[in-house]
Design an enzyme around this catalytic site. Structure first.
Site, PDB file in Angstrom:
ATOM      1  N   ASP A 326     115.672  97.207  80.238  1.00  0.00           N
ATOM      2  CA  ASP A 326     116.615  97.622  79.203  1.00  0.00           C
ATOM      3  C   ASP A 326     117.753  98.373  79.880  1.00  0.00           C
ATOM      4  O   ASP A 326     117.584  98.899  80.972  1.00  0.00           O
ATOM      5  CB  ASP A 326     115.938  98.631  78.270  1.00  0.00           C
ATOM      6  CG  ASP A 326     115.013  97.960  77.287  1.00  0.00           C
ATOM      7  OD1 ASP A 326     115.156  96.751  77.099  1.00  0.00           O
ATOM      8  OD2 ASP A 326     114.159  98.669  76.722  1.00  0.00           O
ATOM      9  N   ASP A 611     110.806  98.982  74.461  1.00  0.00           N
ATOM     10  CA  ASP A 611     110.485 100.216  73.748  1.00  0.00           C
ATOM     11  C   ASP A 611     110.261 100.015  72.254  1.00  0.00           C
ATOM     12  O   ASP A 611     109.564 100.762  71.619  1.00  0.00           O
ATOM     13  CB  ASP A 611     111.564 101.286  73.986  1.00  0.00           C
ATOM     14  CG  ASP A 611     112.973 100.732  73.815  1.00  0.00           C
ATOM     15  OD1 ASP A 611     113.098  99.624  73.257  1.00  0.00           O
ATOM     16  OD2 ASP A 611     113.935 101.392  74.222  1.00  0.00           O
ATOM     17  N   ASP A 615     109.137  94.548  70.633  1.00  0.00           N
ATOM     18  CA  ASP A 615     109.043  94.212  72.055  1.00  0.00           C
ATOM     19  C   ASP A 615     107.615  93.889  72.492  1.00  0.00           C
ATOM     20  O   ASP A 615     107.401  93.342  73.567  1.00  0.00           O
ATOM     21  CB  ASP A 615     109.559  95.372  72.923  1.00  0.00           C
ATOM     22  CG  ASP A 615     111.072  95.466  72.895  1.00  0.00           C
ATOM     23  OD1 ASP A 615     111.710  94.446  72.585  1.00  0.00           O
ATOM     24  OD2 ASP A 615     111.606  96.545  73.177  1.00  0.00           O
TER      25      ASP A 615
HETATM   26  P1  ATP Z   1     118.696  98.477  75.246  1.00  0.00           P
HETATM   27  O1  ATP Z   1     117.914  99.744  75.093  1.00  0.00           O
HETATM   28  O2  ATP Z   1     117.880  97.238  75.024  1.00  0.00           O
HETATM   29  O3  ATP Z   1     119.542  98.437  76.444  1.00  0.00           O
HETATM   30  P2  ATP Z   1     120.560  99.190  73.217  1.00  0.00           P
HETATM   31  O4  ATP Z   1     119.967 100.506  72.945  1.00  0.00           O
HETATM   32  O5  ATP Z   1     121.894  99.160  73.793  1.00  0.00           O
HETATM   33  O6  ATP Z   1     119.657  98.286  74.039  1.00  0.00           O
HETATM   34  P3  ATP Z   1     120.132  98.567  70.482  1.00  0.00           P
HETATM   35  O7  ATP Z   1     119.664  99.950  70.273  1.00  0.00           O
HETATM   36  O8  ATP Z   1     119.330  97.425  70.031  1.00  0.00           O
HETATM   37  O9  ATP Z   1     120.487  98.275  71.947  1.00  0.00           O
HETATM   38  O10 ATP Z   1     121.582  98.465  69.847  1.00  0.00           O
HETATM   39  C1  ATP Z   1     122.251  97.260  69.730  1.00  0.00           C
HETATM   40  C2  ATP Z   1     123.578  97.499  69.060  1.00  0.00           C
HETATM   41  O11 ATP Z   1     123.364  98.018  67.757  1.00  0.00           O
HETATM   42  C3  ATP Z   1     124.459  98.491  69.763  1.00  0.00           C
HETATM   43  O12 ATP Z   1     125.306  97.867  70.662  1.00  0.00           O
HETATM   44  C4  ATP Z   1     125.247  99.105  68.631  1.00  0.00           C
HETATM   45  O13 ATP Z   1     126.398  98.339  68.358  1.00  0.00           O
HETATM   46  C5  ATP Z   1     124.318  99.001  67.458  1.00  0.00           C
HETATM   47  N1  ATP Z   1     123.612 100.270  67.228  1.00  0.00           N
HETATM   48  C6  ATP Z   1     122.886 100.977  68.098  1.00  0.00           C
HETATM   49  N2  ATP Z   1     122.371 102.069  67.530  1.00  0.00           N
HETATM   50  C7  ATP Z   1     122.787 102.060  66.255  1.00  0.00           C
HETATM   51  C8  ATP Z   1     122.572 102.906  65.124  1.00  0.00           C
HETATM   52  N3  ATP Z   1     121.828 104.003  65.220  1.00  0.00           N
HETATM   53  N4  ATP Z   1     123.164 102.576  63.966  1.00  0.00           N
HETATM   54  C9  ATP Z   1     123.884 101.457  63.863  1.00  0.00           C
HETATM   55  N5  ATP Z   1     124.121 100.630  64.860  1.00  0.00           N
HETATM   56  C10 ATP Z   1     123.590 100.909  66.052  1.00  0.00           C
END
Ligand code: ATP
Length: 868
Positions: A326, A611, A615
């Site tokens: 990730d 996480d 997954d």
């Molecule tokens: P990884 O941990 O797999 O690298 P990530 O944390 O970047 O991934 P996600 O948390 O799945 O990925 O988030 C994907 C997308 O969703 C983000 O790029 C963002 O645009 C949106 N996002 C993330 N957190 C939030 C939230 N709390 N509320 C709304 N949208 C969110």
């Protein structure tokens, strides 16, 4: 059974004498006295007696028992007694070690045991699930295991997978409403949650009604987790090896017996010869040594933030050739800080925000309304993306709690990484507004209007292009971008996914999440070690690529691919192209499984981090599933083989290096044991061939195999690698431990020891006393194997490895010397072990001959191995 489902939430709270602020410490104590801990009584584990007797089931031990019997028949009762004593001692050691290993696995398991979020004394806190009592207020969210049975008292779109109880694999949508029925099957009790099921979506507040064995799952004992640790591939391999060895030994024994009979020896003498051979060849301590070295390795890894949940992961780590990680929190710090706003077609740096502008004010307010995080006493609680938004509001004197109490939340659809959106419903200045935040590319196609300083305008291509442009600018600097939009509803009501459409665009907020300092270094080490690091993220492709470039995962030859592009590729196409793809962006958990499978189809051993609740399948599919100790859900942890307590990519690389080192140590330990045994076999077979009397008594060989040989073998397990283990390519997973070079070294080293041993035998034999000859042969064999422990510490010479860098090798040698000299010198013991009295010169020859293999092998290593 109490029909909690038919009671109202108020009745339930009164019944358990608790409020939504949770129990007080005093009432928790009272409940604990009454109900005990929240634990399932596991199936009876094997008792001591059963474990003790199971030690005798080993085929090799059976051969020894036969040996004892033959000794008795041949009138050598002392020998029988010693063999029996040694076998009993061995069984005792095996039993102790069995329980020790179980204990150490249990303590590892305790380190990774599930936690529960509860409210007590008005505060949210996390406690081990064992400490939950009836009456506790439990908070559930996606990815949690339900740790007790309970009645839902507040519900936000909670969905639960209850397959462990009902067999139904579809998630059940829950409610907090009272159900007025007299009887209901478990699966229909929609306002109850049951221990052992898992939260797949939404969140809820639950009043715990029963714990431990009183829960529904507690009542079905047969469903209890079977926590028995399976054997690792290496252990299975060794078991198979031992079986083949046993058969091989029996064949050689028959040949030696026949040879002696042919020479006209008495049948019993010929039998004793065969027995000695069997004892010489059987590596009695082999499997325990491997288990001990593995256990030592897991302890070291736990100290370095990697908790092993499945023993097979230790050796598997050494074969890993692809690490899929990730981004957020693993490669980056997961410390988000807002950098810019984009509203009204203008870019506003974070330090130039002006809340007297209504549009900026609205954006900041909405950013803390559609948000579950907060910070208390300087401690940030919640998703870092959302904490960043709270921090900005606070910087401009807007307290999120006050804003949230002014514009109460009326309904919500929680964030999930598949949808990449989150929506909440509020009454804002007389209007019912649904506020939504999420990924720009997901929201953009759903916009109908745009909020500007000139009021609401219909959105057109130019506006969309401007938003995309702004998004691209932020992302190419590695910033994460969230879009904010809202929509007016006629009245307050529950929200559904269909509502997430026809939005008014409000603005963008960009935030930075810098890479961890150690990530670039760890990525470099990975590549050097022949391991391909891959980033898999839910984030935007441009953001992901920018970060991947900064830390070295993405170079000019690598590609970034989005989830949508993956959908268009067939599995075969993915398999063809996969070696060039370094970054996967906007992926959902199902994509992760395809990526793992495609790599595995190409013959790779894949480690994959995860996480989230979804997954788990990918973590199980991967050869080594890795979950996050800090941000990981309980479900992900449960599905993984390894937990990172610091969520750090660099820890994975360290674990791989430890995995490789442990494997090398095990291999060296095995080589040590088998080369020593080879010397013993050579000696007995040689004596049989040339017609010498038996060079050792069976007890001599048992003494060496079970006692003195174990010490250096364990010490080798403590060896910390000198050479950079990450310099080599990963080991092939199907590579046998007995490679050609392993066997060559084993035979040559065995031959050297045999040579000294037989020389000592001949010196003793010249005196005409076979007892002296066999005592000298035994002492030389034992001593040179103690010396040989130093040879097997590693490929290099001891000077290169550091003469004193492994103090345990010296302790082992010292203790071995004490044991050997005790049987040689203490009169009572000499009788039992068939030891003759030796002269000083004979002692000197033993030491002189025993050290020869050490000198020869070390000289070779200095001249050849050290120069490689
Ligand atoms: P990884 O941990 O797999 O690298 P990530 O944390 O970047 O991934 P996600 O948390 O799945 O990925 O988030 C994907 C997308 O969703 C983000 O790029 C963002 O645009 C949106 N996002 C993330 N957190 C939030 C939230 N709390 N509320 C709304 N949208 C969110």
């Amino acid at each position: 059974m109490d029909k909690y489902f038919s009671k109202s939430t108020e009745e339930m709270l009164t019944k358990f004498n608790v409020t939504k602020n949770g129990l007080t410490d005093a009432s928790v104590e009272e409940q604990r006295q009454k109900y005990g801990f929240n634990e399932l009584v596991e199936k009876e584990t094997d008792g001591v007696v059963k474990v003790f007797f199971s030690q005798f089931k080993d085929l090799l031990v059976v051969i020894l028992l036969i040996a004892a019997a033959i000794s008795a028949i041949s009138g050598n009762l002392e020998s029988t007694l010693v063999i029996a004593a040694v076998l009993i001692l061995n069984a005792i050691l095996g039993t102790v070690q069995h329980f020790k290993a179980e204990q150490s696995l249990n303590s590892l398991r305790a380190l990774s045991s599930p936690k529960a979020k509860i409210i007590r004394n008005g505060h949210k806190q996390e406690v081990p699930s064992k400490e939950v009592v009836p009456g506790d207020i439990l908070l559930l969210e996606a990815g949690d295991f339900v740790v007790a049975d309970g009645r839902i008292i507040e519900n936000f779109s909670l969905q639960i997978n209850e397959s462990s109880l009902t067999g139904e694999s579809e998630a059940v949508l829950k409610t907090a409403e009272t159900i007025n029925e007299a009887e209901l099957a478990l699966g229909d009790q929609k306002n109850m949650v049951f221990s052992g099921s898992l939260v797949t979506y939404g969140r809820a507040m639950v009043l715990v009604t029963s714990i431990g064995m009183e829960t529904e799952i507690g009542k079905i004992a047969s469903l209890l987790h079977n926590t028995k640790e399976k054997k690792t591939p290496l252990q299975i391999n060794l078991d198979n090896f031992s079986k083949k060895l046993a058969i091989g030994i029996m064949i050689i024994c028959v040949v030696v017996f026949a040879l002696n009979m042919f020479r006209g020896a008495k049948p019993l003498d010929a039998l004793m010869f065969a027995v000695a051979l069997a004892v010489a060849a059987i590596p009695e301590a082999l499997s325990s040594i491997v288990t001990i070295v593995l256990a030592l390795g897991t302890q070291k890894m736990a100290n370095e933030n990697a908790i092993i949940r499945q023993l097979k992961a230790v050796e598997g780590l050494g074969c890993v050739s692809v690490i899929c990680s990730d981004k957020t929190g693993t490669l980056t710090q997961n410390k988000m800080t807002v950098k810019n706003l984009y509203v009204d077609s203008t870019n506003i740096p974070e330090d130039k925000i002006n809340l007297s502008s209504p549009i900026q004010d609205l954006l900041i307010k909405m950013s803390v309304l559609c948000n579950d995080s907060t910070s208390k006493d300087g401690k940030e609680i919640g998703d870092p993306t959302e904490v960043a938004l709270v921090n900005v509001a606070r910087k401009y004197s807007l307290n999120e709690l006050e804003v949230r109490s002014t514009y109460k939340r009326l309904a919500e659809i929680p964030f999930d990484s598949d949808r990449k959106l989150m929506s909440t419903l509020h009454n804002i200045n007389g209007e019912v507004l649904m506020v939504t935040k999420g990924a720009v590319d997901v929201l953009l196609p759903r916009l109908t209007h745009i909020h500007t300083s000139n009021g609401l305008l219909e959105i057109n291509d130019q506006y969309k292009k401007d938003i995309e442009e702004a998004n691209k600018n932020f992302s190419s600097n590695g910033l994460r971008v969230l879009a904010f939009a809202y929509r007016k509803l006629d009245a307050a009501r529950e929200l559904s996914l269909e509502d997430e459409n026809n939005f008014v665009f409000l603005g963008l907020i960009s935030m930075i999440d810098p890479p961890r300092e150690e990530s670039a270094e760890a990525v470099k080490a990975c590549i050097k070690a022949g391991i391909k690091p891959i980033m898999i993220t839910g984030d935007h492709k441009i953001t992901a690529s920018a970060i991947a470039k900064q830390i070295g995962i993405l170079d000019e030859n690598g590609r970034s691919v989005e989830g949508l592009e993956l959908d268009k590729m067939s599995d075969e196409e993915l398999k063809q192209q996969i070696s060039n793809i370094s970054v996967y962006a906007r992926v959902s958990p199902e994509h992760k499984i395809r990526i793992v499978k495609a790599w595995q189809d190409r013959g790779n051993i894949v480690a994959m981090t995860g996480d989230g609740v979804n997954d788990a399948p990918a973590l199980k599919q991967a050869n080594i599933g890795i979950s996050m100790g800090i941000t990981g859900t309980e479900v992900a942890k449960d599905a993984s083989a390894l937990i990172l307590t610091d969520d750090n990519f660099a820890t994975i690389v360290k674990a791989v290096s430890n995995g490789r080192n442990i494997y090398t140590n095990i291999k060296n330990s095995i080589k040590f044991l088998l080369s020593g045994n080879t010397a013993g076999i050579f000696a007995v077979v040689y004596a049989a061939l040339v017609g010498l009397p038996m060079p050792f008594a069976a007890v001599h060989l048992l003494f060496i195999n079970l006692l003195t040989d174990s010490l250096p073998a364990i010490a080798i397990g403590f060896e910390s690698s000198l050479k950079d283990v990450l310099k080599d390519k990963p080991r092939k997973s199907d590579e046998s431990i007995m490679t050609k070079s392993f066997l060559q070294e084993m035979f040559i080293e065995g031959f050297l020891i045999f040579f000294g041993t037989m020389a000592a035998f001949y010196i003793g034999y010249k005196t005409g006393d076979t007892a002296i000859a066999s005592t000298m042969a035994f002492a030389t064999l034992c001593l040179s194997r103690l010396f040989h422990g130093f040879n097997c510490r590693g490929d290099e010479s001891v000077f290169r490895l550091g003469l004193f860098s492994n103090k345990y090798s010296w302790y082992a040698f010292g203790l071995g010397l004490v044991f050997l000299n005790s049987v040689l010198l203490i009169p009572g013991l000499s009788g039992l072990f068939q030891i003759a009295k030796l002269t000083v010169t004979q002692f000197a020859s033993i030491y002189g001959l025993a050290v020869i293999p050490l000198i020869v092998i070390q000289t070779y290593k200095v001249l050849v191995a050290d120069r490689k």
